[in-house]
Design an enzyme around this catalytic site. Sequence first.
Site, mmCIF file in Angstrom:
data_model
loop_
_atom_site.group_PDB
_atom_site.id
_atom_site.type_symbol
_atom_site.label_atom_id
_atom_site.label_comp_id
_atom_site.label_asym_id
_atom_site.label_seq_id
_atom_site.Cartn_x
_atom_site.Cartn_y
_atom_site.Cartn_z
ATOM 1 N NE ARG A 165 -3.082 -0.210 3.132
ATOM 2 C CZ ARG A 165 -4.090 0.059 3.954
ATOM 3 N NH1 ARG A 165 -5.290 -0.380 3.672
ATOM 4 N NH2 ARG A 165 -3.898 0.753 5.040
ATOM 5 C CG ASP A 166 3.805 4.323 0.968
ATOM 6 O OD1 ASP A 166 3.642 4.938 -0.107
ATOM 7 O OD2 ASP A 166 4.283 4.846 1.990
#
Length: 198
Positions: A165-166
């Site tokens: 997610r990053d």
Amino acid sequence: MSCDQLELSPAVQQALGDQDVFSRVMALGGEVFRDVRGRKTIRVQLAGQPYFIKQHFGVGWGEIFKNLLAFKVPVVSAITEKQAIEKLGEIGIATTPLAGFGSRGCNPASRQSFLITKDLGDILSLETLADQWLLSPPEPSFKRHLLLEVASLAARLHDSGLNHRDFYICHICLDLPQLKQGNIHLYLIDLHRVGIRE
């Protein structure tokens, strides 16, 4: 089951002692790497060894509802990163070694927590490496080898039900001592938002 948890490696336990360890960790100061609302990342020395500590001070109901309204799972403590480190160890992806975790409080909006990880030492993010390529391009064979290693890391991560997610190259780092010996050894870092699914 208690909402309060405390897990420390023997070395960290010895460095911090036995008296109200949770409060001591949350009050520690050091070289600040990140300081955002409700969360701070610092680098400290404990018994002469370098560690990173992520201190979570509570996100508040506003942040929780904002995430829920955006169909995101709110991150309310350091437990997300602890679980991600443990899962990466199971699937053979190198990351920051866990040295301690603590959580206090049942209320998700005001829960405090911390994560202690060992400093990885002499590493370089792929973002910094790529910036250097403008002035000093690598050998094509090295670039191909590195791309295959990153692709392999991504495949293992996603095939195991994890999503970062990053997931940017600034969060993939090269071990420089290994590189000097001709080996590409990668670490995946900054696991604060990792999702773990089936």
